[in-house]
Design a protein around this motif. Structure first.
Motif, PDB file in Angstrom:
ATOM      1  N   LEU A  38       0.830  -1.205   0.000  1.00  0.00           N
ATOM      2  CA  LEU A  38       0.000   0.000   0.000  1.00  0.00           C
ATOM      3  C   LEU A  38       0.866   1.258   0.000  1.00  0.00           C
ATOM      4  O   LEU A  38       0.507   2.259  -0.632  1.00  0.00           O
ATOM      5  N   LYS A  39       2.025   1.196   0.657  1.00  0.00           N
ATOM      6  CA  LYS A  39       2.958   2.328   0.589  1.00  0.00           C
ATOM      7  C   LYS A  39       3.508   2.477  -0.834  1.00  0.00           C
ATOM      8  O   LYS A  39       3.654   3.592  -1.339  1.00  0.00           O
ATOM      9  N   VAL A  73      -3.008   3.077   3.758  1.00  0.00           N
ATOM     10  CA  VAL A  73      -1.815   2.954   4.603  1.00  0.00           C
ATOM     11  C   VAL A  73      -2.221   3.166   6.068  1.00  0.00           C
ATOM     12  O   VAL A  73      -1.762   2.427   6.957  1.00  0.00           O
ATOM     13  N   ALA A  74      -3.100   4.133   6.317  1.00  0.00           N
ATOM     14  CA  ALA A  74      -3.564   4.373   7.693  1.00  0.00           C
ATOM     15  C   ALA A  74      -4.281   3.146   8.247  1.00  0.00           C
ATOM     16  O   ALA A  74      -4.093   2.796   9.418  1.00  0.00           O
ATOM     17  N   ILE A  75      -5.074   2.456   7.423  1.00  0.00           N
ATOM     18  CA  ILE A  75      -5.752   1.240   7.887  1.00  0.00           C
ATOM     19  C   ILE A  75      -4.734   0.176   8.284  1.00  0.00           C
ATOM     20  O   ILE A  75      -4.858  -0.459   9.334  1.00  0.00           O
ATOM     21  N   ALA A  76      -3.704  -0.016   7.455  1.00  0.00           N
ATOM     22  CA  ALA A  76      -2.663  -0.991   7.795  1.00  0.00           C
ATOM     23  C   ALA A  76      -1.995  -0.597   9.111  1.00  0.00           C
ATOM     24  O   ALA A  76      -1.720  -1.457   9.957  1.00  0.00           O
ATOM     25  N   GLU A  77      -1.771   0.688   9.301  1.00  0.00           N
ATOM     26  CA  GLU A  77      -1.137   1.149  10.539  1.00  0.00           C
ATOM     27  C   GLU A  77      -2.077   1.007  11.737  1.00  0.00           C
ATOM     28  O   GLU A  77      -1.625   0.715  12.846  1.00  0.00           O
ATOM     29  N   ASP A 128      -5.956   8.880  13.756  1.00  0.00           N
ATOM     30  CA  ASP A 128      -6.037  10.305  13.403  1.00  0.00           C
ATOM     31  C   ASP A 128      -5.745  10.506  11.918  1.00  0.00           C
ATOM     32  O   ASP A 128      -6.400  11.319  11.250  1.00  0.00           O
ATOM     33  N   ASN A 129      -4.756   9.783  11.389  1.00  0.00           N
ATOM     34  CA  ASN A 129      -4.434   9.870   9.957  1.00  0.00           C
ATOM     35  C   ASN A 129      -5.620   9.414   9.120  1.00  0.00           C
ATOM     36  O   ASN A 129      -5.965  10.038   8.113  1.00  0.00           O
ATOM     37  N   PHE A 130      -6.249   8.313   9.541  1.00  0.00           N
ATOM     38  CA  PHE A 130      -7.419   7.803   8.824  1.00  0.00           C
ATOM     39  C   PHE A 130      -8.543   8.843   8.850  1.00  0.00           C
ATOM     40  O   PHE A 130      -9.154   9.134   7.815  1.00  0.00           O
ATOM     41  N   ASP A 131      -8.801   9.399  10.020  1.00  0.00           N
ATOM     42  CA  ASP A 131      -9.867  10.409  10.157  1.00  0.00           C
ATOM     43  C   ASP A 131      -9.591  11.624   9.281  1.00  0.00           C
ATOM     44  O   ASP A 131     -10.517  12.207   8.705  1.00  0.00           O
ATOM     45  N   LEU A 167     -11.918  -1.302   6.427  1.00  0.00           N
ATOM     46  CA  LEU A 167     -11.582  -1.370   7.860  1.00  0.00           C
ATOM     47  C   LEU A 167     -11.946  -2.746   8.403  1.00  0.00           C
ATOM     48  O   LEU A 167     -13.020  -3.261   8.109  1.00  0.00           O
ATOM     49  N   PRO A 168     -11.075  -3.334   9.201  1.00  0.00           N
ATOM     50  CA  PRO A 168     -11.445  -4.605   9.845  1.00  0.00           C
ATOM     51  C   PRO A 168     -12.716  -4.404  10.686  1.00  0.00           C
ATOM     52  O   PRO A 168     -12.887  -3.365  11.306  1.00  0.00           O
TER      53      PRO A 168
END
Length: 172
Positions: A85-86, A120-124, A134-137, A168-169
């Motif tokens: 994803l990166k 990438v935010a989801i993976a993190e 916060d990145n996802f939001d 999202l899981p």
């Protein structure tokens, strides 16, 4: 030869499209399982190899790495997902720069760049990385701003939010 190149390109498109249809981010009523995602990884690998042979540009590579990363995410193989994803995001940024478009997370950025930041935010989030939620939001907020501006990006932004929320899981 030109005929061989044409057939390779058709195989590339078929691998990508079939692999994309196996993803779990569509509202089509089909219940997917690990067998779908494993086949999706295999098809994405083939698409990446064909794109290398065909010397494709950054946008096709962004899509192919998105595909493999998305399937790894569904398989909960988070390190591999995050890596792909990166790569997908890096290729999306490169494509944006070639078009003199923003390569950062902002309301003027293109769909692939914003979606890339979200995935990438989801993976993190799945890794437990501090600040990932916060990145996802922030990604969702950028898409929401595109929607509220009633721009030509509205439909893509709505789809992006849907796709990210479907990715999202379920336990989050």
């Amino acid at each position: 030869s030109e005929i061989e190149k044409t057939y390779k390109d058709r195989a590339n498109i078929l691998c990508y499209n079939l692999g994309a249809n196996l993803c779990d981010c569509w509202d089509d009523g089909i219940e997917r399982n690990d067998t779908f995602f494993e086949k999706g990884v295999e098809l994405a690998c083939r698409a990446i190899k064909l794109r290398e042979e065909l010397d494709k540009g950054p946008a096709p590579f962004s899509m192919a790495y998105w595909l493999r990363g998305k399937h790894y995410l569904s398989l909960k193989q988070v390190p591999q997902a995050k890596e792909d994803l990166k790569k997908s995001l890096d290729y999306a940024k490169e494509d944006a720069r070639t078009k003199s478009q923003p390569d950062s997370l902002c309301v003027d950025a293109g769909f692939a760049v914003i979606l890339g930041f979200g995935l990438v935010a989801i993976a993190e989030i799945m890794e437990g990385t501090p600040g990932a939620q916060d990145n996802f939001d922030q990604v969702i907020s950028v898409f929401e701003n595109q929607i509220s501006q009633d721009s030509d990006k509205k439909a893509d932004a709505e789809f992006g939010i849907f796709q990210l929320k479907e990715s999202l899981p379920k336990s989050i």
